[in-house]
Design a protein around this motif. Structure first.
Motif, PDB file in Angstrom:
ATOM      1  N   LYS A   1       0.657  -1.279  -0.121  1.00  0.00           N
ATOM      2  CA  LYS A   1      -0.223  -0.385  -0.027  1.00  0.00           C
ATOM      3  C   LYS A   1       0.968   1.176   0.183  1.00  0.00           C
ATOM      4  O   LYS A   1       2.084   1.160   0.643  1.00  0.00           O
TER       5      LYS A   1
ATOM      6  N   ASP B   1       0.053   7.852  -0.323  1.00  0.00           N
ATOM      7  CA  ASP B   1      -0.456   9.036  -1.508  1.00  0.00           C
ATOM      8  C   ASP B   1       0.110   8.509  -2.857  1.00  0.00           C
ATOM      9  O   ASP B   1       0.876   8.608  -3.208  1.00  0.00           O
ATOM     10  N   ARG B   2      -0.796   7.604  -3.613  1.00  0.00           N
ATOM     11  CA  ARG B   2      -1.398   7.678  -5.096  1.00  0.00           C
ATOM     12  C   ARG B   2      -1.146   8.288  -6.265  1.00  0.00           C
ATOM     13  O   ARG B   2      -1.629   8.163  -6.802  1.00  0.00           O
ATOM     14  N   SER B   3      -1.496   9.752  -6.285  1.00  0.00           N
ATOM     15  CA  SER B   3      -1.445  10.843  -6.765  1.00  0.00           C
ATOM     16  C   SER B   3       0.465  11.070  -7.356  1.00  0.00           C
ATOM     17  O   SER B   3       0.981  10.772  -7.129  1.00  0.00           O
TER      18      SER B   3
ATOM     19  N   ASN C   1       0.909   5.673  -9.515  1.00  0.00           N
ATOM     20  CA  ASN C   1      -0.729   6.052  -9.917  1.00  0.00           C
ATOM     21  C   ASN C   1      -1.033   4.388 -10.364  1.00  0.00           C
ATOM     22  O   ASN C   1      -2.159   4.026 -11.231  1.00  0.00           O
TER      23      ASN C   1
ATOM     24  N   THR D   1      -4.668   1.539  -6.671  1.00  0.00           N
ATOM     25  CA  THR D   1      -6.206   1.940  -6.712  1.00  0.00           C
ATOM     26  C   THR D   1      -6.906   3.141  -5.828  1.00  0.00           C
ATOM     27  O   THR D   1      -7.202   3.490  -6.204  1.00  0.00           O
ATOM     28  N   SER D   2      -6.153   2.923  -4.767  1.00  0.00           N
ATOM     29  CA  SER D   2      -6.325   4.174  -4.374  1.00  0.00           C
ATOM     30  C   SER D   2      -5.439   4.685  -2.654  1.00  0.00           C
ATOM     31  O   SER D   2      -4.628   3.241  -2.900  1.00  0.00           O
ATOM     32  N   SER D   3      -5.379   5.379  -1.757  1.00  0.00           N
ATOM     33  CA  SER D   3      -3.974   5.676  -1.600  1.00  0.00           C
ATOM     34  C   SER D   3      -4.719   5.126   0.463  1.00  0.00           C
ATOM     35  O   SER D   3      -5.840   5.125   0.580  1.00  0.00           O
ATOM     36  N   ASP D   4      -4.048   4.290   1.202  1.00  0.00           N
ATOM     37  CA  ASP D   4      -3.517   3.765   2.173  1.00  0.00           C
ATOM     38  C   ASP D   4      -4.443   2.180   2.031  1.00  0.00           C
ATOM     39  O   ASP D   4      -5.620   2.418   2.699  1.00  0.00           O
ATOM     40  N   LYS D   5      -4.458   1.506   1.200  1.00  0.00           N
ATOM     41  CA  LYS D   5      -5.659   0.629   1.087  1.00  0.00           C
ATOM     42  C   LYS D   5      -4.731  -0.654   0.087  1.00  0.00           C
ATOM     43  O   LYS D   5      -3.385  -0.499  -0.667  1.00  0.00           O
TER      44      LYS D   5
ATOM     45  N   GLN E   1      -3.333  -4.022  -1.991  1.00  0.00           N
ATOM     46  CA  GLN E   1      -3.282  -3.897  -2.352  1.00  0.00           C
ATOM     47  C   GLN E   1      -2.618  -5.519  -3.267  1.00  0.00           C
ATOM     48  O   GLN E   1      -1.192  -4.945  -3.280  1.00  0.00           O
TER      49      GLN E   1
ATOM     50  N   ASP F   1      -5.244  -6.501  -9.950  1.00  0.00           N
ATOM     51  CA  ASP F   1      -5.698  -6.710  -8.209  1.00  0.00           C
ATOM     52  C   ASP F   1      -6.270  -7.764  -8.023  1.00  0.00           C
ATOM     53  O   ASP F   1      -6.279  -8.836  -9.253  1.00  0.00           O
TER      54      ASP F   1
END
Length: 131
Positions: free
Chosen positions: A28, A31-33, A69, A72-76, A78, A130
């Motif tokens: 994880k 910050d995925r930005s 990027n 798929t989301s920040s702090d999750k 996968q 995923d």
């Protein structure tokens, strides 16, 4: 993000018989930005070749680069998958993640799971998947 030297996760040194495998790296990112490359996952060992959905077959540079990027989301958490084959019994394998851009975001590795090759019906595609 305060560690300018990056982060290196490695191990275990598992003993596996010859065969086709999928390594699942559970990661994880804080910050995925953006689209910065944050590091790579790889597998090393004697008699190892990469093939399958991640890349064309080859025996050198067995790795996948990971970008912010690709998550798929920040702090999750996968999974990121790396297919490989092992042709002999002579050596253990080592799984690794190297984060060399730690100023971008914090990255976490929870575990690595190695299974007999997973067939997803997708071959020759780069990037993240995923599960």
């Amino acid at each position: 993000t305060g560690d300018g030297d990056g982060t290196f996760f490695f191990g275990p040194y598992g003993e596996f018989p010859p065969g086709d495998y999928t390594a699942l790296f559970r990661l994880k990112i804080s910050d995925r930005s953006g689209s910065s490359t944050v590091g790579y996952i790889d597998i090393i060992g004697t008699g190892i070749d990469i093939e399958g959905r991640n890349t064309a077959p080859r025996s050198a540079d067995i790795r996948i680069d990971i970008q912010t990027n690709d998550f798929t989301s920040s702090d999750k958490y996968q999974y990121f998958a790396l297919d490989f084959s092992k042709s002999n019994n002579s050596a253990h394998i080592e799984t690794r993640f190297l984060n060399y851009n730690s100023a971008t975001a914090d990255i976490y590795l929870d575990h690595v799971l190695i299974l007999p090759r997973l067939n997803h019906g997708v071959e020759g595609v780069t990037g993240m998947f995923d599960y």
